[in-house]
Design a protein around this motif. Structure first.
Motif, PDB file in Angstrom:
ATOM      1  N   ASP A  84       0.879  -1.045  -0.020  1.00 18.88           N
ATOM      2  CA  ASP A  84       0.030  -0.201  -0.081  1.00 18.88           C
ATOM      3  C   ASP A  84       0.925   1.349   0.027  1.00 18.88           C
ATOM      4  O   ASP A  84       1.987   1.307   0.721  1.00 18.88           O
ATOM      5  CB  ASP A  84      -0.818   0.016   1.230  1.00 18.88           C
ATOM      6  CG  ASP A  84      -1.780   1.140   1.464  1.00 18.88           C
ATOM      7  OD1 ASP A  84      -1.477   1.940   1.643  1.00 18.88           O
ATOM      8  OD2 ASP A  84      -2.944   0.967   0.996  1.00 18.88           O
ATOM      9  N   LYS A  86       0.422   4.242   1.323  1.00 17.28           N
ATOM     10  CA  LYS A  86       0.707   4.628   2.638  1.00 17.28           C
ATOM     11  C   LYS A  86       1.518   3.981   3.452  1.00 17.28           C
ATOM     12  O   LYS A  86       2.415   4.389   4.432  1.00 17.28           O
ATOM     13  CB  LYS A  86      -0.892   4.811   3.440  1.00 17.28           C
ATOM     14  CG  LYS A  86      -0.654   5.573   4.668  1.00 17.28           C
ATOM     15  CD  LYS A  86      -2.185   5.646   5.374  1.00 17.28           C
ATOM     16  CE  LYS A  86      -2.041   6.269   6.567  1.00 17.28           C
ATOM     17  NZ  LYS A  86      -3.268   6.118   7.385  1.00 17.28           N
ATOM     18  N   GLN A  87       1.756   2.567   3.305  1.00 15.48           N
ATOM     19  CA  GLN A  87       2.490   1.696   4.127  1.00 15.48           C
ATOM     20  C   GLN A  87       3.934   2.128   3.768  1.00 15.48           C
ATOM     21  O   GLN A  87       4.798   2.101   4.488  1.00 15.48           O
ATOM     22  CB  GLN A  87       2.296   0.319   3.728  1.00 15.48           C
ATOM     23  CG  GLN A  87       1.117  -0.292   4.463  1.00 15.48           C
ATOM     24  CD  GLN A  87       0.911  -1.709   3.770  1.00 15.48           C
ATOM     25  OE1 GLN A  87       1.007  -2.025   2.910  1.00 15.48           O
ATOM     26  NE2 GLN A  87       0.177  -2.593   4.860  1.00 15.48           N
TER      27      GLN A  87
END
Length: 293
Positions: A84, A86-87
């Motif tokens: 992801d 955001k990760q």
């Protein structure tokens, strides 16, 4: 049939397979390096030597055992799971934020002394680490952008991918088969630190290894830990390369140590908040996966 035997050999059996394959390829790599470069002290030759050793000891063994143990090795190692966005951002920010904290842990680690009867061993470790630091310092020196890019490749890109594939992808998988994830993460983190043979960097490297292990478990993607590992190494390469002749930039390497320990404490607190956010993402994702009725 033969693959089934390797696949079902249990934790100890797989560890022995990985160990002997790594040992064989490591010896082969040292032989190749010896034949090609001999006893050269040229820095560029040493960079190529390090590249060859990294590929033979940390990349090829997981490829070999992956073929023997899994139907889909890439999936088993977490390479097919798309991380992801955001990760990735949080993992990069975590490594940046954690840097002074790692420096603080390294400083505290350096204060640990061995008993008087082991002073000879302690001095041996200090001499070995001083030699390793000297070689690393020479390798990090750059004269142009080309040198900096080569250093990023040899000391950040290749180690990040190869070491994560070996330690988090392969070893952590082995220990996770019969133990819970937490035990596997910390066992591998200890091995990861020990394998660097630097006693006065043991604890910070162990913590770093554990953080990388949790990133893999929570994201289910090896790419997140690879990117985090790359960020950690790349910071050191960039600060050293760009800091030549610039004392202010060079001083960034020491933030968190000695009298700047408060930066290290703040760093750890900020890192804990980022880690909490990464964990919350994983927990939310797990809750959203509803069982089929």
């Amino acid at each position: 049939m033969l693959k089934e035997t390797f696949r079902n050999s249990g934790t100890l059996g797989k560890l022995l397979q990985l160990f002997f394959i790594t040992l064989f390829l490591g010896i082969a790599a040292m032989g190749i390096v010896s034949v090609i470069f001999g006893t050269t002290t040229l820095i560029n030759d040493q960079k190529v030597m390090q590249l060859i050793l990294s590929l033979f000891t940390f990349l090829i063994p997981p490829v070999v055992v992956g073929y023997l143990w899994y139907e889909r090795p890439a999936a088993a190692y977490g390479l097919t799971q798309k991380p992801d966005g955001k990760q990735i951002i949080l993992a990069v920010l975590l490594m940046i934020a954690l840097s002074p904290g790692i420096n603080l842990l390294a400083y505290l680690n350096e204060q640990i002394g061995l008993p008087d009867f082991m002073k000879g061993i302690e001095q041996y470790f200090k001499d070995m680490e001083a030699l390793a630091a000297s070689v690393t310092e020479q390798m990090l020196k750059v004269n142009n952008i080309g040198d900096l890019l080569v250093n990023l490749l040899v000391m950040a890109v290749v180690p990040a991918f190869c070491e994560e594939l070996y330690f988090r992808g392969t070893l952590q998988n082995i220990f996770s088969e019969k133990r819970n994830k937490h035990a596997a993460i910390w066992i591998v983190a200890i091995i990861f630190s020990l394998i660097h043979f630097q006693m006065y960097g043991f604890f910070p490297r162990m913590i770093l290894g554990a953080v990388l292990g949790y990133l893999l478990v929570w994201s289910r993607s090896l790419w997140v830990s690879v990117i985090a590992h790359f960020t950690n190494n790349a910071l050191a390469v960039l600060v050293s390369g760009l800091g030549q002749g610039n004392e202010q930039v060079k001083a960034m390497e020491e933030i968190g140590k000695s009298e700047t320990y408060w930066y290290g404490i703040i760093s750890i607190l900020i890192s804990a908040l980022i880690i909490r956010e990464i964990y919350k993402m994983r927990k939310k994702e797990t809750q959203e996966i509803k069982p089929v009725s």
